[in-house]
Design a protein around this motif. Structure first.
Motif, PDB file in Angstrom:
ATOM      1  N   VAL A 155      12.205  -7.392 -28.210  1.00 25.99           N
ATOM      2  CA  VAL A 155      12.759  -6.875 -29.459  1.00 25.99           C
ATOM      3  C   VAL A 155      11.839  -5.800 -30.025  1.00 25.99           C
ATOM      4  N   GLY A 156      10.529  -5.999 -29.871  1.00 27.76           N
ATOM      5  CA  GLY A 156       9.580  -4.991 -30.324  1.00 27.76           C
ATOM      6  C   GLY A 156       9.776  -3.670 -29.599  1.00 27.76           C
ATOM      7  N   TYR A 157      10.076  -3.714 -28.308  1.00 23.71           N
ATOM      8  CA  TYR A 157      10.308  -2.498 -27.533  1.00 23.71           C
ATOM      9  C   TYR A 157      11.534  -1.756 -28.048  1.00 23.71           C
ATOM     10  N   SER A 158      12.624  -2.478 -28.255  1.00 23.03           N
ATOM     11  CA  SER A 158      13.848  -1.850 -28.763  1.00 23.03           C
ATOM     12  C   SER A 158      13.649  -1.313 -30.169  1.00 23.03           C
ATOM     13  N   THR A 159      12.877  -2.046 -30.975  1.00 21.09           N
ATOM     14  CA  THR A 159      12.610  -1.592 -32.337  1.00 21.09           C
ATOM     15  C   THR A 159      11.799  -0.306 -32.333  1.00 21.09           C
ATOM     16  N   GLY A 160      10.831  -0.209 -31.420  1.00 21.86           N
ATOM     17  CA  GLY A 160      10.043   1.009 -31.316  1.00 21.86           C
ATOM     18  C   GLY A 160      10.900   2.213 -30.956  1.00 21.86           C
ATOM     19  N   ILE A 161      11.837   2.028 -30.031  1.00 21.19           N
ATOM     20  CA  ILE A 161      12.755   3.112 -29.661  1.00 21.19           C
ATOM     21  C   ILE A 161      13.618   3.506 -30.853  1.00 21.19           C
ATOM     22  N   SER A 162      14.165   2.507 -31.546  1.00 23.63           N
ATOM     23  CA  SER A 162      15.040   2.774 -32.685  1.00 23.63           C
ATOM     24  C   SER A 162      14.282   3.452 -33.817  1.00 23.63           C
ATOM     25  N   PHE A 163      13.071   2.987 -34.077  1.00 22.26           N
ATOM     26  CA  PHE A 163      12.267   3.575 -35.155  1.00 22.26           C
ATOM     27  C   PHE A 163      11.964   5.040 -34.873  1.00 22.26           C
ATOM     28  N   GLY A 164      11.741   5.355 -33.592  1.00 22.94           N
ATOM     29  CA  GLY A 164      11.488   6.748 -33.230  1.00 22.94           C
ATOM     30  C   GLY A 164      12.658   7.647 -33.594  1.00 22.94           C
ATOM     31  N   GLY A 165      13.883   7.161 -33.373  1.00 26.32           N
ATOM     32  CA  GLY A 165      15.058   7.951 -33.723  1.00 26.32           C
ATOM     33  C   GLY A 165      15.188   8.170 -35.221  1.00 26.32           C
ATOM     34  N   VAL A 166      14.973   7.107 -35.984  1.00 29.70           N
ATOM     35  CA  VAL A 166      15.053   7.214 -37.447  1.00 29.70           C
ATOM     36  C   VAL A 166      13.969   8.148 -37.971  1.00 29.70           C
ATOM     37  N   LEU A 167      12.750   8.007 -37.423  1.00 30.49           N
ATOM     38  CA  LEU A 167      11.643   8.857 -37.861  1.00 30.49           C
ATOM     39  C   LEU A 167      11.911  10.318 -37.524  1.00 30.49           C
ATOM     40  N   ALA A 168      12.430  10.570 -36.326  1.00 32.91           N
ATOM     41  CA  ALA A 168      12.715  11.946 -35.921  1.00 32.91           C
ATOM     42  C   ALA A 168      13.784  12.566 -36.816  1.00 32.91           C
ATOM     43  N   ALA A 169      14.852  11.811 -37.086  1.00 36.18           N
ATOM     44  CA  ALA A 169      15.925  12.342 -37.919  1.00 36.18           C
ATOM     45  C   ALA A 169      15.456  12.610 -39.338  1.00 36.18           C
ATOM     46  N   THR A 170      14.492  11.837 -39.819  1.00 33.08           N
ATOM     47  CA  THR A 170      14.019  11.967 -41.196  1.00 33.08           C
ATOM     48  C   THR A 170      12.957  13.046 -41.357  1.00 33.08           C
ATOM     49  N   LEU A 171      11.990  13.106 -40.415  1.00 33.02           N
ATOM     50  CA  LEU A 171      10.813  13.945 -40.617  1.00 33.02           C
ATOM     51  C   LEU A 171      10.848  15.298 -39.909  1.00 33.02           C
ATOM     52  N   ILE A 172      11.457  15.373 -38.716  1.00 36.97           N
ATOM     53  CA  ILE A 172      11.415  16.621 -37.963  1.00 36.97           C
ATOM     54  C   ILE A 172      12.039  17.788 -38.739  1.00 36.97           C
ATOM     55  N   PRO A 173      13.181  17.601 -39.427  1.00 36.13           N
ATOM     56  CA  PRO A 173      13.734  18.735 -40.175  1.00 36.13           C
ATOM     57  C   PRO A 173      12.790  19.281 -41.247  1.00 36.13           C
ATOM     58  N   HIS A 174      11.877  18.470 -41.744  1.00 43.61           N
ATOM     59  CA  HIS A 174      10.987  18.899 -42.827  1.00 43.61           C
ATOM     60  C   HIS A 174       9.593  19.295 -42.338  1.00 43.61           C
ATOM     61  N   PHE A 175       9.103  18.627 -41.291  1.00 45.34           N
ATOM     62  CA  PHE A 175       7.715  18.846 -40.867  1.00 45.34           C
ATOM     63  C   PHE A 175       7.579  19.376 -39.443  1.00 45.34           C
ATOM     64  N   GLY A 176       8.681  19.497 -38.714  1.00 47.12           N
ATOM     65  CA  GLY A 176       8.620  20.016 -37.355  1.00 47.12           C
ATOM     66  C   GLY A 176       8.414  18.916 -36.319  1.00 47.12           C
ATOM     67  N   TRP A 177       8.578  19.287 -35.051  1.00 44.48           N
ATOM     68  CA  TRP A 177       8.545  18.294 -33.971  1.00 44.48           C
ATOM     69  C   TRP A 177       7.191  17.635 -33.768  1.00 44.48           C
ATOM     70  N   PRO A 178       6.040  18.282 -34.079  1.00 42.74           N
ATOM     71  CA  PRO A 178       4.759  17.604 -33.823  1.00 42.74           C
ATOM     72  C   PRO A 178       4.575  16.298 -34.586  1.00 42.74           C
ATOM     73  N   VAL A 179       5.287  16.122 -35.709  1.00 41.58           N
ATOM     74  CA  VAL A 179       5.024  14.963 -36.564  1.00 41.58           C
ATOM     75  C   VAL A 179       5.290  13.640 -35.847  1.00 41.58           C
TER      76      VAL A 179
END
Length: 307
Positions: A155-179
């Protein structure tokens, strides 16, 4: 003369109740798998933005995506073998650093070739940590809870994958891909001192390899309060010794996987796992890119792959 006290680690582990210590083992396993899952997927969410910034076709990321699984294959075998020699805890920490540092280095990459190298090296750590996180959970779990603990760890593995998607959708538009790389790398490197301080070594490993009896005794007193342990007590794990013989490594005994009916069952399981993994990696790694090419917004594409 009284005979030397012999304590069966396997019996105590199988008889232990669901305790705070066992919950701690589960939490550590979830954290390990969370970091693993995040790093496995983070490149997929960043790839469309990197291609846009570098003015290169998105098809150029085929080799980058492929290097992750290749590194995982090599790292899973290599770090698994090292863990049977040096112990679970130090190799877990080494595996975490092995993918944490390359993730932190990713924002400094300027070419596809550099990203390929970064993904290959981080794949070593991801593959090692994936197998060792499950081994870590299993070697502390009572027999009756082992399947449950493996499922919970995943479950931790799946959560890590899911969290990455949420984080990317939230932060990349504002701070760029390096974040997304900064987050994963800093989290992994920061976790290593915590693992060094609090992560226990597997007492199964210590017992089978005849190492650090004082550490075994300390953990046993947590698992079974009130247990009487003589200063010169001998520790062993009956189930491991019946299978392997005293002091022999566990993960790398490949001949055990091809005895009797396992001679054909093991290859069939490998084929099933390879086919399943190929499908999963293709959809998860290429998903954001394919969805964006179909006109889906970057944020929705990341969230879509997440779920």
């Amino acid at each position: 003369m009284n005979p030397k006290q012999r304590i069966d680690i396997a019996q105590i582990l199988n008889e232990q109740r669901f305790s705070g210590f066992l919950i701690g083992v589960i939490v550590f396993s979830i954290i390990l798998m969370f970091l693993d899952g995040y790093d496995t997927q983070v490149i997929a969410f960043a790839a469309p933005r990197i291609a846009q910034a570098w003015h290169i076709p998105q098809s150029s990321f085929g080799t980058v995506f492929a290097m992750g699984p290749v590194g995982m294959l090599i790292g899973g075998i290599g770090f698994g073998f090292l863990a049977d020699i040096k112990g679970r805890k130090p190799i877990i920490i080494l595996s975490t650093l092995c993918f944490g540092l390359p993730i932190m280095a990713a924002p400094f990459c300027t070419t596809i070739s550099q990203l390929v190298i970064m993904r290959l090296i981080s794949g070593f750590g991801v593959g090692g940590l994936f197998s060792l996180a499950i081994v870590f959970a299993l070697e502390f779990a009572p027999r009756r809870y082992r399947s449950t603990m493996v499922v919970i760890a995943n479950v931790g593995y799946s959560t890590g994958i899911s969290f990455g998607g949420v984080l990317a959708a939230t932060l990349i538009p504002h701070f760029g891909w390096p974040v997304v790389f900064w987050f994963g790398g800093i989290a992994a490197v920061a976790a290593c001192p915590v693992f060094g301080l609090w992560l226990p070594e597997s007492i199964r490993f210590l017992a089978v390899m005849k190492r650090r009896p004082a550490e075994i005794a300390r953990i046993l007193r947590i698992l079974k309060p009130g247990i009487a342990i003589a200063p010169d007590a001998e520790f062993f794990a009956s189930d491991d010794e019946r299978l392997l013989g005293k002091g022999r490594p566990s993960i790398f005994m490949l001949t055990q996987m091809f005895r009797g009916r396992l001679a054909w069952m093991t290859p069939l399981l490998w084929v099933c796992y390879v086919c399943s993994s190929a499908t999963t990696f293709f959809l998860s790694l290429w998903g954001p890119t394919l969805l964006e090419q179909l006109g889906v917004s970057p944020g929705r594409a990341a969230i879509g792959v997440t779920f």
